[in-house]
Every structure is written in structure tokens, then in C-alpha cells.
Write a protein that holds these residues in place. Structure first.
Motif, mmCIF file in Angstrom:
data_model
loop_
_atom_site.group_PDB
_atom_site.id
_atom_site.type_symbol
_atom_site.label_atom_id
_atom_site.label_comp_id
_atom_site.label_asym_id
_atom_site.label_seq_id
_atom_site.Cartn_x
_atom_site.Cartn_y
_atom_site.Cartn_z
ATOM 1 N N ASP A 19 68.585 2.707 28.358
ATOM 2 C CA ASP A 19 69.042 2.503 29.777
ATOM 3 C C ASP A 19 68.921 3.832 30.634
ATOM 4 O OD1 ASP A 19 70.532 -0.194 30.244
ATOM 5 O OD2 ASP A 19 71.633 0.649 28.531
ATOM 6 N N PHE A 20 69.474 5.011 29.940
ATOM 7 C CA PHE A 20 69.025 6.106 30.492
ATOM 8 C C PHE A 20 68.932 7.318 29.308
ATOM 9 C CE2 PHE A 20 73.553 6.019 30.526
ATOM 10 C CZ PHE A 20 74.238 7.232 29.915
ATOM 11 N N THR A 21 68.246 8.357 29.826
ATOM 12 C CA THR A 21 68.126 9.501 28.830
ATOM 13 C C THR A 21 68.368 10.740 29.700
ATOM 14 O OG1 THR A 21 65.989 9.636 29.557
ATOM 15 C CG2 THR A 21 66.390 8.573 27.433
ATOM 16 N N VAL A 22 68.863 11.876 28.992
ATOM 17 C CA VAL A 22 69.304 13.178 29.492
ATOM 18 C C VAL A 22 68.533 14.432 28.910
ATOM 19 C CG1 VAL A 22 71.340 14.504 30.231
ATOM 20 C CG2 VAL A 22 71.508 12.040 29.837
ATOM 21 N N THR A 69 58.849 14.488 28.708
ATOM 22 C CA THR A 69 58.024 13.560 28.445
ATOM 23 C C THR A 69 58.824 12.554 27.311
ATOM 24 O OG1 THR A 69 55.860 14.666 28.822
ATOM 25 C CG2 THR A 69 55.799 12.621 27.402
ATOM 26 N N GLN A 70 59.500 13.003 26.594
ATOM 27 C CA GLN A 70 59.987 12.248 25.371
ATOM 28 C C GLN A 70 61.308 11.506 26.247
ATOM 29 O OE1 GLN A 70 61.399 15.117 22.711
ATOM 30 N NE2 GLN A 70 59.599 15.103 21.465
ATOM 31 N N CYS A 71 61.839 11.894 27.015
ATOM 32 C CA CYS A 71 62.917 11.098 27.809
ATOM 33 C C CYS A 71 62.231 9.908 28.582
ATOM 34 C CB CYS A 71 63.674 12.081 28.625
ATOM 35 S SG CYS A 71 64.752 13.311 28.164
ATOM 36 N N VAL A 72 61.120 10.258 29.236
ATOM 37 C CA VAL A 72 60.354 9.134 29.927
ATOM 38 C C VAL A 72 60.014 8.118 29.188
ATOM 39 C CG1 VAL A 72 58.335 8.643 31.255
ATOM 40 C CG2 VAL A 72 59.595 10.855 31.923
ATOM 41 N N ASN A 73 59.249 8.418 27.892
ATOM 42 C CA ASN A 73 59.072 7.513 26.887
ATOM 43 C C ASN A 73 60.090 6.684 26.463
ATOM 44 O OD1 ASN A 73 56.555 8.217 27.280
ATOM 45 N ND2 ASN A 73 56.509 9.739 25.459
ATOM 46 N N ALA A 74 61.364 7.217 26.262
ATOM 47 C CA ALA A 74 62.499 6.663 25.714
ATOM 48 C C ALA A 74 63.226 5.667 26.565
ATOM 49 C CB ALA A 74 63.148 7.426 24.936
ATOM 50 N N THR A 75 62.970 5.774 27.751
ATOM 51 C CA THR A 75 63.731 5.129 28.880
ATOM 52 C C THR A 75 63.389 3.737 29.183
ATOM 53 O OG1 THR A 75 64.441 7.159 29.660
ATOM 54 C CG2 THR A 75 64.941 5.464 30.963
ATOM 55 N N LYS A 76 63.954 2.652 29.173
ATOM 56 C CA LYS A 76 63.453 1.394 29.914
ATOM 57 C C LYS A 76 62.844 1.486 31.048
ATOM 58 C CE LYS A 76 67.620 -0.525 31.632
ATOM 59 N NZ LYS A 76 68.709 -1.633 31.637
ATOM 60 N N ALA A 123 79.543 0.845 32.117
ATOM 61 C CA ALA A 123 79.983 0.527 30.781
ATOM 62 C C ALA A 123 78.900 -0.584 30.057
ATOM 63 C CB ALA A 123 81.257 -0.176 30.821
ATOM 64 N N GLY A 124 79.069 -0.249 28.715
ATOM 65 C CA GLY A 124 78.096 -1.117 28.021
ATOM 66 C C GLY A 124 76.316 -0.813 27.865
ATOM 67 N N THR A 125 76.234 0.667 28.494
ATOM 68 C CA THR A 125 74.794 1.112 28.393
ATOM 69 C C THR A 125 74.657 1.800 27.113
ATOM 70 O OG1 THR A 125 75.484 2.981 29.645
ATOM 71 C CG2 THR A 125 74.922 1.046 31.016
ATOM 72 N N ARG A 126 73.122 2.097 26.793
ATOM 73 C CA ARG A 126 72.723 2.634 25.756
ATOM 74 C C ARG A 126 72.024 3.954 26.239
ATOM 75 N NH1 ARG A 126 68.618 0.218 23.900
ATOM 76 N NH2 ARG A 126 68.503 1.161 21.798
ATOM 77 N N ALA A 127 72.237 4.967 25.764
ATOM 78 C CA ALA A 127 71.512 6.557 26.147
ATOM 79 C C ALA A 127 71.206 7.266 24.864
ATOM 80 C CB ALA A 127 72.793 7.074 26.986
ATOM 81 N N ALA A 128 70.351 8.238 25.352
ATOM 82 C CA ALA A 128 70.192 9.444 24.298
ATOM 83 C C ALA A 128 70.126 10.627 25.078
ATOM 84 C CB ALA A 128 68.674 9.267 23.788
ATOM 85 N N VAL A 129 70.594 11.643 24.488
ATOM 86 C CA VAL A 129 70.802 13.131 24.814
ATOM 87 C C VAL A 129 69.868 14.037 24.198
ATOM 88 C CG1 VAL A 129 72.191 15.070 25.171
ATOM 89 C CG2 VAL A 129 73.139 12.811 25.734
ATOM 90 N N PHE A 130 69.048 14.525 24.950
ATOM 91 C CA PHE A 130 67.737 15.502 24.203
ATOM 92 C C PHE A 130 68.247 16.881 24.412
ATOM 93 C CE2 PHE A 130 65.697 11.536 24.878
ATOM 94 C CZ PHE A 130 64.857 11.489 23.716
ATOM 95 N N GLY A 131 68.788 17.629 23.009
ATOM 96 C CA GLY A 131 69.075 18.983 23.168
ATOM 97 C C GLY A 131 70.779 18.912 22.612
ATOM 98 N N GLY A 132 71.160 19.517 21.583
ATOM 99 C CA GLY A 132 72.424 19.533 21.078
ATOM 100 C C GLY A 132 73.246 20.816 21.152
#
Length: 336
Positions: free
Chosen positions: A230-233, A243-250, A165-174
Motif C-alpha cells: 500500500d505504501f513504502t517509506v 526506485t526500489q520503493c517505486v517498484n514495491a508500491t502497488k 488500518a489494515g494496510t501493508r508497508a515496507a520501510v527502506f533503511g533501518g
């Protein structure tokens, strides 16, 4: 029930070639049931099978996301009754290989699946082994109940991520899975979930559900600010998304590879970034044990699904598999 009854089925005979044909009911074997299919989702994997880029046994009736009512019972069936409303885990495990014996049956080396190796749900009737059935409350809309399978896959992927709980994330592909992933991550307690998606209608759906979105092509400055998550998907399975996921992840974060890339497809990626940032690149494949949780979430109405689903007929399936309606809809579900 008479085995002379003829009913419509959508049969894929070879990559790119399918037709609706009448077939007769097969005889049920021990521990099998006949399910009268009410609804069947069209999945990205179905598209890969249609184009020949995902291993399948042809000819086959596709469709592994389906729900319906039990119409007849084979001998030895003891745990279900005629008339029950059920959804299906399409995967049949051998129970003898190393993965099965180690408690990871979804990685079974001998696995077969309805809609992939055996006839699936794009048919008025489907024969299903008893052990694959899960009860659903009878008042649930079949167009939603059939989505227990993809929701189960999403839940397994997030279990692999061990989200806090409390993490930040991005999902690539809608697409549909990306939209489910947004909602599931939020349900797990993330405070910020961003969708990266180039198609406007998919961003609009996510916006209406309360999620921030980025168009990676028209908003490149926003992409450069997308970092230290914190994570990307990866739910896109295309281009340079990984590669965009790798770049956006801490540093120390996680990248979940959820998209089903076509078999044999290679991607350019810079291993140094994974090494330097000590990232975990996590794969996820189907699911072993999340279907009951998925059904409970559907029954509770935890997912907003109405804005994602479009009901279609068997006659329209080929258009969706060929991508002819991709700029209009999120998820096509065959209503039978």
C-alpha cells in the motif's frame, strides 16, 4: 545566575572541524529561558551539517533534539517555571511569510532552527525562546524525552500518508528513523510492516521487535517478491532506494520520501513507473503540530526505545558524525 559561569559546548566552526570549548552564559533576552540540557540526540541532519551538505550558519553548537530543565527566565516569560522538565521544538518561524500565514509554518521561508542557525543542545546550557518549550512528565528518562523531536517528524510524515488500518508497508533503511517508522506504522494499524536493510545489527533489532526484515543484497529473490504494498517509506537516502520503493508500491499507492538526501544530490528514477502506477510521491519536512502527540506517546511508553539508544559523551560526538560507529549502534544520544 551569574553570567561568568563557564560551561562546555561542542562548537562546529567549519565543515569537519569541531571542538569542545568553555563559554560563558549569555544574557537572556525578553521571552527567553535558559535550559540546562540533560540529553541531546545526534541526528542524520547533524551529520550532513558536519560534512557541509546541509545549509547551516557556522560557527554553531549543533543539536536540535534535546530536553532539559529550565534554569533561568528572561523578562516577560509567563508560562513556564524554573525547574520544569521540557523538550524543545527547535524551529523558529517568522509568522509573516506566505507559508506561515497559510497555516504551514514548518515550511516558513525565513525559518531558523536551534542547532542549525542558532546554538543548539550539544552544550550544558542552551538559550531557548519560550514558545519552543513543551512540558514533559518529570519521571521520563531524558534520553527518551529528547526524542520527541524525531518522533514528531515521523508522525507528521505518517499524517501526510493518511494511513488506514489494515494496510501493508515496507520501510527502506533501518537506522533510528527507520526503526521509529516501523513502530509508528504498526501503531497506526498496519497489519504488515517489513524492513529492508543491509546491515545485520539493524535487522536484528527490528527482528527482536517482531518485524520481518529483508537484506536487499543477500536476499534478492525476496526483493522481487516485495510488491503491491500500500505504501513504502524511504528512510535510507542512499543508492537506488527510491526506485526500489517505486517498484514495491502497488498501483495507486504512496511513496513517502522521508530521508534527508544531501542538498544538490540527484537520483536516477523512472517517471514512467510513477505515471503508469499513478503513485503519489510525498515529501515531508520537519513538522508543524505533532510534538504534543509525540510527548504523549513517549510518556505512555508506546515506543520501544531502550534497544535503539546508546548514551555517549560530548567527546565522542565527532566519531559518530564521521560514521565511525555506524556498524555498532542505532541512535547515539549525548548525556550531559
Amino acid at each position: 545566575m551569574s553570567t561568568t559561569l563557564a560551561f562546555p559546548s561542542l562548537r562546529l566552526t567549519s565543515p569537519g572541524h569541531m571542538s569542545i570549548a568553555e563559554q560563558s552564559l549569555p544574557k537572556l533576552r525578553e521571552h527567553e529561558v535558559l535550559v540546562k540540557v540533560a540529553a541531546c540526540g545526534i541526528c542524520g541532519t547533524d551529520r550532513h551539517i558536519y560534512h557541509g551538505s546541509y545549509p547551516a550558519t557556522l560557527p554553531v553548537v549543533p543539536g536540535h533534539e534535546f530536553a532539559g530543565h529550565i534554569e533561568a527566565l528572561g523578562s516577560g516569560v509567563a508560562n513556564v517555571e524554573i525547574g520544569q522538565f521540557v523538550t524543545i521544538n527547535p524551529n523558529i518561524w517568522c509568522r509573516h511569510c506566505q507559508a506561515c500565514l497559510e497555516g504551514r509554518p514548518h515550511l516558513c521561508s525565513n525559518m531558523q532552527a536551534l542547532g542549525v542557525n542558532l546554538d543548539g543542545g550539544m552544550s550544558l546550557y542552551c538559550v531557548v525562546p519560550e514558545q519552543l518549550l513543551y512540558n514533559v512528565l518529570p519521571m521520563i528518562d531524558p534520553l527518551k524525552a529528547c526524542l520527541a523531536e524525531p518522533i514528531s517528524c515521523v508522525l507528521h510524515g505518517l499524517d501526510r500518508l493518511e494511513i488506514k488500518a489494515g494496510t501493508r508497508a515496507a520501510v527502506f533503511g533501518g537506522g533510528f528513523i527507520g526503526q521509529l517508522m516501523l513502530q509508528a506504522i504498526q501503531l497506526q494499524g498496519a497489519t504488515e510492516v517489513i524492513l529492508v536493510e543491509p546491515q545485520a545489527h539493524k535487522r536484528q533489532v527490528a527482528n527482536e521487535l517482531g518485524f520481518a526484515t529483508i537484506d536487499p543484497f543477500s536476499e534478492p529473490s525476496m526483493m522481487t517478491k516485495l510488491k503491491d504494498l500500500d505504501f513504502t517509506v524511504d528512510c535510507a537516502g542512499a543508492g537506488g532506494v527510491l526506485t526500489q520503493c517505486v517498484n514495491a508500491t502497488k498501483p495507486g499507492g504512496d511513496v513517502l520520501l522521508f530521508a534527508a538526501y544531501p542538498q544538490g544530490k540527484a537520483l536516477p528514477i523512472e517517471p514512467y513507473e510513477i505515471f503508469r502506477k499513478e503513485l503519489r510521491l510525498i515529501g515531508t519536512f520537519t513538522y508543524p503540530d505533532t510534538q504534543l502527540r509525540a510527548i504523549r506517546l513517549i510518556e505512555k511508553g508506546a515506543f520501544e526505545l531502550d534497544s535503539l539508544i546508546t548514551a555517549v559523551s560530548l567527546e565522542e560526538v565527532q566519531d559518530y558524525l564521521e560514521g565511525l560507529r555506524d556498524d555498532e549502534i542505532i541512535k547515539a544520544v549525548v548525556k550531559l
